[in-house]
Write a protein that holds these residues in place. Sequence first.
Motif, PDB file in Angstrom:
ATOM      1  N   ASN A 338       2.855  21.685  -1.642  1.00 28.80           N
ATOM      2  CA  ASN A 338       2.016  20.563  -1.214  1.00 28.80           C
ATOM      3  C   ASN A 338       1.060  21.004  -0.107  1.00 28.80           C
ATOM      4  OD1 ASN A 338       3.543  18.863  -2.939  1.00 28.80           O
ATOM      5  ND2 ASN A 338       5.080  18.579  -1.328  1.00 28.80           N
ATOM      6  N   HIS A 339      -0.130  20.472  -0.134  1.00 31.45           N
ATOM      7  CA  HIS A 339      -1.116  20.843   0.885  1.00 31.45           C
ATOM      8  C   HIS A 339      -0.922  19.983   2.136  1.00 31.45           C
ATOM      9  CE1 HIS A 339      -4.855  22.721   2.239  1.00 31.45           C
ATOM     10  NE2 HIS A 339      -5.127  21.550   2.808  1.00 31.45           N
ATOM     11  N   CYS A 340      -0.848  20.639   3.295  1.00 28.19           N
ATOM     12  CA  CYS A 340      -0.767  19.932   4.576  1.00 28.19           C
ATOM     13  C   CYS A 340      -2.148  20.022   5.237  1.00 28.19           C
ATOM     14  CB  CYS A 340       0.298  20.564   5.478  1.00 28.19           C
ATOM     15  SG  CYS A 340       0.342  19.831   7.135  1.00 28.19           S
ATOM     16  N   PHE A 341      -2.767  18.877   5.462  1.00 27.43           N
ATOM     17  CA  PHE A 341      -4.118  18.862   6.029  1.00 27.43           C
ATOM     18  C   PHE A 341      -4.109  19.201   7.515  1.00 27.43           C
ATOM     19  CE2 PHE A 341      -4.468  16.331   2.197  1.00 27.43           C
ATOM     20  CZ  PHE A 341      -5.647  16.807   1.642  1.00 27.43           C
ATOM     21  N   LEU A 342      -2.956  18.998   8.178  1.00 25.15           N
ATOM     22  CA  LEU A 342      -2.870  19.342   9.601  1.00 25.15           C
ATOM     23  C   LEU A 342      -2.723  20.851   9.786  1.00 25.15           C
ATOM     24  CD1 LEU A 342      -0.501  16.445  10.751  1.00 25.15           C
ATOM     25  CD2 LEU A 342      -2.979  16.635  11.124  1.00 25.15           C
ATOM     26  N   CYS A 343      -1.898  21.469   8.910  1.00 26.49           N
ATOM     27  CA  CYS A 343      -1.725  22.932   8.971  1.00 26.49           C
ATOM     28  C   CYS A 343      -2.860  23.657   8.250  1.00 26.49           C
ATOM     29  CB  CYS A 343      -0.387  23.338   8.339  1.00 26.49           C
ATOM     30  SG  CYS A 343       1.058  22.818   9.267  1.00 26.49           S
ATOM     31  N   LYS A 344      -3.600  22.921   7.410  1.00 26.43           N
ATOM     32  CA  LYS A 344      -4.700  23.469   6.625  1.00 26.43           C
ATOM     33  C   LYS A 344      -4.236  24.565   5.662  1.00 26.43           C
ATOM     34  CE  LYS A 344      -8.184  22.410  10.115  1.00 26.43           C
ATOM     35  NZ  LYS A 344      -9.243  22.953  11.021  1.00 26.43           N
ATOM     36  N   LYS A 345      -3.076  24.324   5.070  1.00 25.59           N
ATOM     37  CA  LYS A 345      -2.549  25.247   4.064  1.00 25.59           C
ATOM     38  C   LYS A 345      -1.473  24.543   3.250  1.00 25.59           C
ATOM     39  CE  LYS A 345       1.029  27.327   6.991  1.00 25.59           C
ATOM     40  NZ  LYS A 345       1.591  28.593   7.533  1.00 25.59           N
ATOM     41  N   CYS A 346      -1.084  25.157   2.121  1.00 25.29           N
ATOM     42  CA  CYS A 346      -0.006  24.618   1.299  1.00 25.29           C
ATOM     43  C   CYS A 346       1.341  25.104   1.808  1.00 25.29           C
ATOM     44  CB  CYS A 346      -0.182  25.030  -0.156  1.00 25.29           C
ATOM     45  SG  CYS A 346      -1.520  24.146  -0.992  1.00 25.29           S
ATOM     46  N   VAL A 347       2.352  24.233   1.736  1.00 26.19           N
ATOM     47  CA  VAL A 347       3.687  24.569   2.223  1.00 26.19           C
ATOM     48  C   VAL A 347       4.720  24.181   1.165  1.00 26.19           C
ATOM     49  CG1 VAL A 347       3.060  24.284   4.643  1.00 26.19           C
ATOM     50  CG2 VAL A 347       3.947  22.325   3.371  1.00 26.19           C
ATOM     51  N   LYS A 348       5.944  24.622   1.353  1.00 30.19           N
ATOM     52  CA  LYS A 348       7.025  24.316   0.423  1.00 30.19           C
ATOM     53  C   LYS A 348       7.244  22.807   0.338  1.00 30.19           C
ATOM     54  CE  LYS A 348       9.505  28.668   1.111  1.00 30.19           C
ATOM     55  NZ  LYS A 348      10.759  29.321   1.530  1.00 30.19           N
ATOM     56  N   PRO A 349       7.633  22.297  -0.842  1.00 31.66           N
ATOM     57  CA  PRO A 349       7.777  20.835  -1.013  1.00 31.66           C
ATOM     58  C   PRO A 349       8.843  20.211  -0.118  1.00 31.66           C
ATOM     59  CG  PRO A 349       8.663  22.024  -2.920  1.00 31.66           C
ATOM     60  CD  PRO A 349       7.929  23.017  -2.099  1.00 31.66           C
ATOM     61  N   SER A 350       9.805  20.988   0.329  1.00 31.43           N
ATOM     62  CA  SER A 350      10.877  20.453   1.175  1.00 31.43           C
ATOM     63  C   SER A 350      10.492  20.415   2.659  1.00 31.43           C
ATOM     64  CB  SER A 350      12.146  21.289   0.997  1.00 31.43           C
ATOM     65  OG  SER A 350      11.894  22.650   1.288  1.00 31.43           O
ATOM     66  N   TRP A 351       9.347  20.975   3.027  1.00 31.18           N
ATOM     67  CA  TRP A 351       8.931  21.020   4.434  1.00 31.18           C
ATOM     68  C   TRP A 351       8.172  19.757   4.828  1.00 31.18           C
ATOM     69  CZ3 TRP A 351       7.058  26.573   6.144  1.00 31.18           C
ATOM     70  CH2 TRP A 351       8.096  27.492   5.925  1.00 31.18           C
ATOM     71  N   ILE A 352       8.265  19.417   6.120  1.00 34.45           N
ATOM     72  CA  ILE A 352       7.508  18.289   6.678  1.00 34.45           C
ATOM     73  C   ILE A 352       6.769  18.774   7.924  1.00 34.45           C
ATOM     74  CG2 ILE A 352       9.087  16.528   5.793  1.00 34.45           C
ATOM     75  CD1 ILE A 352      10.308  16.398   8.624  1.00 34.45           C
ATOM     76  N   HIS A 353       5.708  18.050   8.278  1.00 35.17           N
ATOM     77  CA  HIS A 353       4.947  18.450   9.468  1.00 35.17           C
ATOM     78  C   HIS A 353       5.633  17.905  10.719  1.00 35.17           C
ATOM     79  CE1 HIS A 353       1.256  20.027  11.303  1.00 35.17           C
ATOM     80  NE2 HIS A 353       1.453  19.060  12.198  1.00 35.17           N
ATOM     81  N   CYS A 354       5.900  18.789  11.664  1.00 35.97           N
ATOM     82  CA  CYS A 354       6.571  18.411  12.915  1.00 35.97           C
ATOM     83  C   CYS A 354       5.506  18.244  14.008  1.00 35.97           C
ATOM     84  CB  CYS A 354       7.581  19.485  13.312  1.00 35.97           C
ATOM     85  SG  CYS A 354       8.390  19.157  14.898  1.00 35.97           S
ATOM     86  N   SER A 355       5.439  17.052  14.598  1.00 37.40           N
ATOM     87  CA  SER A 355       4.438  16.783  15.633  1.00 37.40           C
ATOM     88  C   SER A 355       4.747  17.537  16.928  1.00 37.40           C
ATOM     89  CB  SER A 355       4.367  15.278  15.912  1.00 37.40           C
ATOM     90  OG  SER A 355       5.646  14.789  16.289  1.00 37.40           O
TER      91      SER A 355
END
Length: 443
Positions: A338-355
Amino acid sequence: MKAIGGTVMSLLSGARLAAREAHNQRCQPPLTRMQCVERYLKFIELPLSQRKFCQRCQQLLLPDDWGEHCEHQVLGDISVTQLKRPSQLLYPLENKKTYAQYLFADRSCRFFVDLLSSLGFRRVLCVGTPRLHELIRLKASDDKKSNIKSILLDIDFRYSQFYMEDSFCHYNMFNHHFFDGKAALEECRAFLQEDEGEGVIMVTDPPFGGLVEPLAITFKKLIALWKEGQSQDDSHKELPIFWIFPYFFESRIRQFFPSFCMLDYQVDYDNHALYKHGKTGRKQSPVRIFTNIPPNKIILPTEEGYRFCPLCQRYVSLENQHCEHCDSCTSKDGRKWNHCFLCKKCVKPSWIHCSICNHCAVPDHSCEGPKDGCFICGELDHKRTTCPNISLSKRANNTLFFRAVRKQKQRKSNKMKLETTKGQSMNHTSVTRKKKRRERAHQ
């Protein structure tokens, strides 16, 4: 106390050295390379009924050897086909501390042979890939149109029973050591430099527990051997390589070989519990091919779940979807990322963005991250090896060691005293009873 401590440590060091020397002796080949070749030539001349293989000693037997192995489990009627597939006769070495000998499944092995042939390679340097070496030689003997030949470099000396000097070299890929000396090195050199180095590729499958750096240093030495046969005009060329390794080592491999890319093809093994074809999700094989061959030249089998991405101009797994934001098929492990717009890259589907960390990670990760600094005193400005308190730590460890030794000796002494006292008490009771019986009989 220091003298006693020094004596104990020297005794321990001596014992360790002796144990290591004994282990090294057990790991030495029982026969020289020349003896193995002579025995093999005699063995293939024997009639089928006299061709035997000792499973316990992992050794081909000549008639003179039968008496020594009469109580062992012995296979008879060893055919020419079996001699051509020694990896199926020999037990894989699976001690993870010393060897990690996992063998390609036939599916992966045949894929490699067909791919090498379609790419036009005529010679394959097999570094730690015994099953691929077997299949190449089998195809060459069965198919007269096949012009591919190979040489195997492997640390397992048992293979020297089955191959001539120009087909096998006893070799340690972690320190570029040829156990049979200069003659083996020259065989490898001649193989790499044949036809001015044209039409050769190196395929290597190192133990996954090995460090990338020493392997990279060794492979660069093999590349240097190949380059010795190149003219000045071809100095820009690279030796084609397939390095088979888990996908999570990608950054480390590219650190040493920036021109390498990782293919989506999943390599699987016969004798590995996890790395099997057909598994999905996180259970599928993490083993991939790293290569300096342009990926658009490598066709992956569509019947095994691979498709061609016209945007990336390469074959990828079905689940590896093209990300329009990254402009690439980004998945590394076969799942859809899945693409993370905050990290500006794709990451594993089980990962979440940590503030808190400001990047994506597993949900239950520690935001503090790994603790740096010294394990002895806890200071952050140095590591354990340079800690000023390391001598105090050693002294404390020595004190604890000698306390433990004294306690053990005291327990043994108390046990001996107890047994002695118990024995004396039983003897005294026995004497008293006998005396009373004699008095009653006298009365």
